[in-house]
Each structure stands twice: as C-alpha cells, then as structure tokens.
Scaffold this motif. Sequence first.
Motif, mmCIF file in Angstrom:
data_model
loop_
_atom_site.group_PDB
_atom_site.id
_atom_site.type_symbol
_atom_site.label_atom_id
_atom_site.label_comp_id
_atom_site.label_asym_id
_atom_site.label_seq_id
_atom_site.Cartn_x
_atom_site.Cartn_y
_atom_site.Cartn_z
ATOM 1 N N THR A 285 2.666 -2.618 6.879
ATOM 2 C CA THR A 285 1.589 -1.726 6.435
ATOM 3 C C THR A 285 2.162 -0.362 6.061
ATOM 4 O O THR A 285 1.932 0.130 4.965
ATOM 5 C CB THR A 285 0.502 -1.598 7.508
ATOM 6 O OG1 THR A 285 1.099 -1.223 8.759
ATOM 7 C CG2 THR A 285 -0.254 -2.910 7.669
ATOM 8 N N ASP A 286 2.883 0.303 6.983
ATOM 9 C CA ASP A 286 3.647 1.512 6.667
ATOM 10 C C ASP A 286 2.789 2.690 6.236
ATOM 11 O O ASP A 286 3.308 3.651 5.670
ATOM 12 C CB ASP A 286 4.698 1.190 5.589
ATOM 13 C CG ASP A 286 5.788 2.238 5.485
ATOM 14 O OD1 ASP A 286 6.009 2.971 6.475
ATOM 15 O OD2 ASP A 286 6.417 2.350 4.423
ATOM 16 N N THR A 287 1.506 2.643 6.460
ATOM 17 C CA THR A 287 0.643 3.752 6.077
ATOM 18 C C THR A 287 -0.684 3.582 6.799
ATOM 19 O O THR A 287 -0.920 2.573 7.465
ATOM 20 C CB THR A 287 0.453 3.797 4.548
ATOM 21 O OG1 THR A 287 -0.138 5.031 4.162
ATOM 22 C CG2 THR A 287 -0.416 2.640 4.052
ATOM 23 N N ALA A 288 -1.551 4.579 6.670
ATOM 24 C CA ALA A 288 -2.882 4.498 7.272
ATOM 25 C C ALA A 288 -3.917 4.196 6.191
ATOM 26 O O ALA A 288 -3.812 4.727 5.081
ATOM 27 C CB ALA A 288 -3.227 5.808 7.983
ATOM 28 N N PRO A 289 -4.902 3.356 6.507
ATOM 29 C CA PRO A 289 -5.019 2.603 7.750
ATOM 30 C C PRO A 289 -4.014 1.469 7.788
ATOM 31 O O PRO A 289 -3.674 0.924 6.736
ATOM 32 C CB PRO A 289 -6.455 2.071 7.692
ATOM 33 C CG PRO A 289 -6.725 1.909 6.235
ATOM 34 C CD PRO A 289 -6.008 3.056 5.567
ATOM 35 N N PRO A 290 -3.560 1.083 8.989
ATOM 36 C CA PRO A 290 -2.617 -0.026 9.087
ATOM 37 C C PRO A 290 -3.360 -1.360 8.973
ATOM 38 O O PRO A 290 -3.419 -2.156 9.909
ATOM 39 C CB PRO A 290 -1.988 0.172 10.469
ATOM 40 C CG PRO A 290 -3.090 0.811 11.262
ATOM 41 C CD PRO A 290 -3.836 1.686 10.302
ATOM 42 N N MET B 61 0.837 -1.213 0.000
ATOM 43 C CA MET B 61 0.000 0.000 0.000
ATOM 44 C C MET B 61 0.863 1.251 0.000
ATOM 45 O O MET B 61 0.583 2.216 -0.719
ATOM 46 C CB MET B 61 -0.937 0.010 1.204
ATOM 47 C CG MET B 61 -2.103 -0.936 1.090
ATOM 48 S SD MET B 61 -3.488 -0.455 2.157
ATOM 49 C CE MET B 61 -2.738 -0.489 3.771
ATOM 50 N N ALA B 62 1.914 1.246 0.803
ATOM 51 C CA ALA B 62 2.767 2.429 0.910
ATOM 52 C C ALA B 62 3.479 2.728 -0.398
ATOM 53 O O ALA B 62 3.462 3.865 -0.889
ATOM 54 C CB ALA B 62 3.775 2.249 2.040
ATOM 55 N N VAL B 63 4.101 1.704 -1.011
ATOM 56 C CA VAL B 63 4.855 1.988 -2.233
ATOM 57 C C VAL B 63 3.936 2.377 -3.376
ATOM 58 O O VAL B 63 4.270 3.246 -4.190
ATOM 59 C CB VAL B 63 5.770 0.808 -2.634
ATOM 60 C CG1 VAL B 63 6.829 0.565 -1.585
ATOM 61 C CG2 VAL B 63 4.990 -0.462 -2.921
ATOM 62 N N ALA B 64 2.763 1.754 -3.451
ATOM 63 C CA ALA B 64 1.829 2.101 -4.529
ATOM 64 C C ALA B 64 1.379 3.542 -4.421
ATOM 65 O O ALA B 64 1.201 4.239 -5.435
ATOM 66 C CB ALA B 64 0.630 1.155 -4.505
ATOM 67 N N ARG B 65 1.207 4.030 -3.199
ATOM 68 C CA ARG B 65 0.788 5.415 -3.017
ATOM 69 C C ARG B 65 1.871 6.396 -3.456
ATOM 70 O O ARG B 65 1.577 7.556 -3.741
ATOM 71 C CB ARG B 65 0.405 5.662 -1.552
ATOM 72 C CG ARG B 65 -0.912 5.007 -1.171
ATOM 73 C CD ARG B 65 -1.254 5.169 0.294
ATOM 74 N NE ARG B 65 -2.587 4.656 0.564
ATOM 75 C CZ ARG B 65 -3.176 4.686 1.755
ATOM 76 N NH1 ARG B 65 -2.528 5.195 2.798
ATOM 77 N NH2 ARG B 65 -4.391 4.205 1.918
ATOM 78 N N TYR B 66 3.113 5.931 -3.501
ATOM 79 C CA TYR B 66 4.212 6.770 -3.983
ATOM 80 C C TYR B 66 4.607 6.416 -5.418
ATOM 81 O O TYR B 66 5.691 6.754 -5.870
ATOM 82 C CB TYR B 66 5.409 6.662 -3.033
ATOM 83 C CG TYR B 66 5.154 7.334 -1.713
ATOM 84 C CD1 TYR B 66 5.287 8.707 -1.552
ATOM 85 C CD2 TYR B 66 4.717 6.581 -0.615
ATOM 86 C CE1 TYR B 66 5.029 9.318 -0.345
ATOM 87 C CE2 TYR B 66 4.451 7.196 0.610
ATOM 88 C CZ TYR B 66 4.609 8.564 0.735
ATOM 89 O OH TYR B 66 4.334 9.168 1.935
ATOM 90 N N ALA B 67 3.699 5.735 -6.109
ATOM 91 C CA ALA B 67 3.819 5.501 -7.558
ATOM 92 C C ALA B 67 4.992 4.605 -7.941
ATOM 93 O O ALA B 67 5.593 4.780 -8.995
ATOM 94 C CB ALA B 67 3.895 6.836 -8.315
#
Length: 487
Positions: A334-339, A308-314
């Motif tokens: 998880t590294d992001t919200a929601p965990p 989830m975290a890496v996808a949000r940073y493209a």
Amino acid sequence: MRTRISARFVVGYDGTGHVVHEDGAVVYEDDTVIHVGHGFDGHVDIERDEGLALVGPGFVDLNALGDIDHAVFDTYQDDELATGQRWSQAYLARRHEVFGREEEAFKRRYAFGQLLLNGITTALPIASEISKEWAETYEELADAAEAAVELGLRVYLGPSYRSAVPVVDARGRTRLHHEPRLGATGLDEAARFVADFDGTGHGLVHGMLAPSRIETVEPALLRRTRALSDELRCPVRLHAGQTMFEVGLLREAHGRRPIELLDELGFLGPRTLIPHAWAVAGHSELPVPGDDLDLLRDSGTTVIFCPMAVARYAVVLESFDRYLAHGIRMAMGTDTAPPDMIRAMDTGMFLTKAVERRRSAGSCRDLYHAATIAGADALGRPDLGRLAEGTRADLTVIDLSTPRTGPVDDPIRTLVLAANGRDVRTAVVDGRTVVDDGVLLGARPDDRVRAQAHLDRYRAGYTERDHLGRTERELFPPTYPVRRAAR
C-alpha cells in the motif's frame, strides 16, 4: 476453541491457487484452519454467518504504511516547493528527533490499527525518516513490536538504516551527505533486533532487514546486508528503481542502473524484496538497452507493486502484466494512506489497463493473488495468504451487501471494482478476532485526536528543515482559500 465462519463466498486454496466456495465456510481451531469449503459436520464452539460477504485470507502487505503518511504533504508540489521535503544544509548541522519515543510508539500503534481495519493481517511496515535524527532505532522498533502484539498484527520488523541523506544547499541544489559510520552502526543494530525479536510475540513478530533507498546505502553496506540476510535467513527490503533522481545519482557514482548495480553486488535473490522497481531499462523514462527484467526474474527477486503510491508521485510501472509475463515474482504494497489493499488492487488494475491499452490487462485474479499468495510466498510462508487445512487462521470478512457496493457479479471482481477498505467487517489474525463489525478492538478513545495532533506537528516541522525557511502555509498551500469565522 473451534470457530466456523460461513458466508455467501469463501476463498479457499486447492494446492495450486484460490478457489471460491459458494455458500461455504471456513473452520479454525485456535490459530489453525482445519476446514474450508462445504460439508464440515464436526462440533464448533462459535458459529458466525456473515451472509452476503467474501471471506478470504488476510492481505499480505510487503510495503505497509507504518506512519502518519507524509504523502499528504509531498504529492502535489511543483519542483520548487518539493525542495522543502528534504533537509537543508543548515538543518543537517542541528538535526534532531522531532518526536519523542512515546510519540513514535503511538504513531506505530495507530498505523498498525489502520492496517488491520483495512484487512491487512501481515505487514512489513515502512515509515519516513524525514523527522528522524538519522534513521530508525532499535528501541523504536521494539516499541513497534509491542504494539503489533497488543493489537494482533503479524509483522516483519527491523530498524531502517542508511549511510547518506539527501541535502539541499542554499542554492536549492540537492546532493548526498555521507556518514558511513552511521550506516554501519545501523546495520549492527538491525542485526541485533532480528536476533532478539524474530519469532517473538507468540509468533506474530519476525525480523527483516530494512536498508533505506538504494542511493542512500553505500555498496559495501549493501554487501554486508545481503550476507546478514542469508546468515539470519530473514527477508531484506530495499527501495530501488523508484525515482529518476536516484537513477542519475547511481549513474554518476557507479555507472550503473539501480537493478544492474544490485545484481553486480550480489544483492538480488529470493529473500530480496524491492518496492517499485519501475525505473528499469526500457521504461519510457529510461529508454536505454539493458536486461534489468531478466536480472529480477533469474534471481527470484520479488518486486512490490505499490500502485497508489507511485501514481501519486506521477510515475507508473510499465507494467504489472509485463513483469508477470516476464516471470518476475510480483507482490503488493500500500505504501500510502489509506492503507487500503482493495483500493490498491483497483488502482493497479486501471493503471495496468492504461499502460497496456488492453481491457483484459490488470486482471483482478492476478492482483488478488499478488495481495495474498504471492506476498506470503515472498516471505517463505506457505501457511499465510491462503485458506486451507493447516494454514494460519488469518482471514478477512468483506461486506458485499451494502447499497454502495450494488449487485454482485463475480465476487473477486466485485471486491476490486466496487468495494474498498471500509467494507472490511472482520479481521482475524492467528485465530484472534482483532476487527469486529468494522471496529478495531485494540483502539483507544483518544487515538483520532492524537493522530491529528501528530500530523499537525509533523507538518509544522518542515519549516525548520526547509532551505528557504518557508512557512507551513507556503510549503503546503490549501486546495482552496480558507475562510474562518471572526472571533
């Protein structure tokens, strides 16, 4: 005290991997599992029938959000706005702690509660350093340990440290500002924390070393970190291979790729945990020859997949399946919200399918294994991440009966494809129920209000750090125009 939890599906462990017991049960006495499966006829003090639910081991999150997430601020800007996510040269000279100790303690406790609500029972927390005077402190992590014990979360903790910080000059160019003394002091404090806290809180609190991103930690400090990890026999987690900015800096300073440099320093190894590690030789953004995957495999290093975290940073790992097939140890974060570990497994599944162009890629089996057994094994904990006689009584109950979930096919596939963290009904850590019927038992009435106030201050603090002094609204424009009623 003996407790038996029965459900339509119970995930046990047969010594080699997970197995599903249909209409099974797990029985634990105090903090230890004594039976999983069928046919337990002994006395129990508490009986719970969870019905159409999946009872499984608690999730192990090796890169768990321990913050009010900054990803809500920095995952949608263009390059010009993104410079507002770093310190300016002017702010460097007057840097300060944005939040006081009590506010930092609240942030941790709130974040830990969110982890438990999502069925995460073992966590290695991660938090942003943007609002710090430099990095985390011994005192802050001591407060975090107290919060974990209060709520009942199993944690591996250690204050972060770094010897450099990215700084934006007046022309918008980013460079590294070095203060090696602060890095050395930070490592000393981290070692003191591990010595003081490892094994405390009735075994819930353990120590780890948490150097910051590879480009902000000088090679000599990484060597010292590796030696201390071996001496203290504790895990060390280092973010590496996560941005092309990092790759460029390391190439300029050392002529090495991130994983290549870590191997040269002797940093890789069975106790080493590396979140992301997508920027390796052969990736589509780094199409150069190299043996990075061999180095990770041969050293026994664990890569933490945070889809989830890496996808949000493209960006994307290429790919989870490729790393597994290469023999690399893969765990989850998880590294992001929601965990939400269930949502992370789902995201990891479809990203892997998209990269591999195969429907069979990104199997739910492999992702669930990474979120449980593999994470525990990376910590050297065969008593976590699985349910069998003698393991710790860390478990989650996930409701599969809601109308949103729909009919159940295979329970693990249904979990990954149709459920999410909101379906976690119960969480038990070391035999202590910490989430019951979807309610965090350690929650406080004002948590939601305080969390919103913290987020608002967090966002407002970016203006004083921005090299252009842009307003909060300029740095974080709303998705749509906002209309407010006249007063």
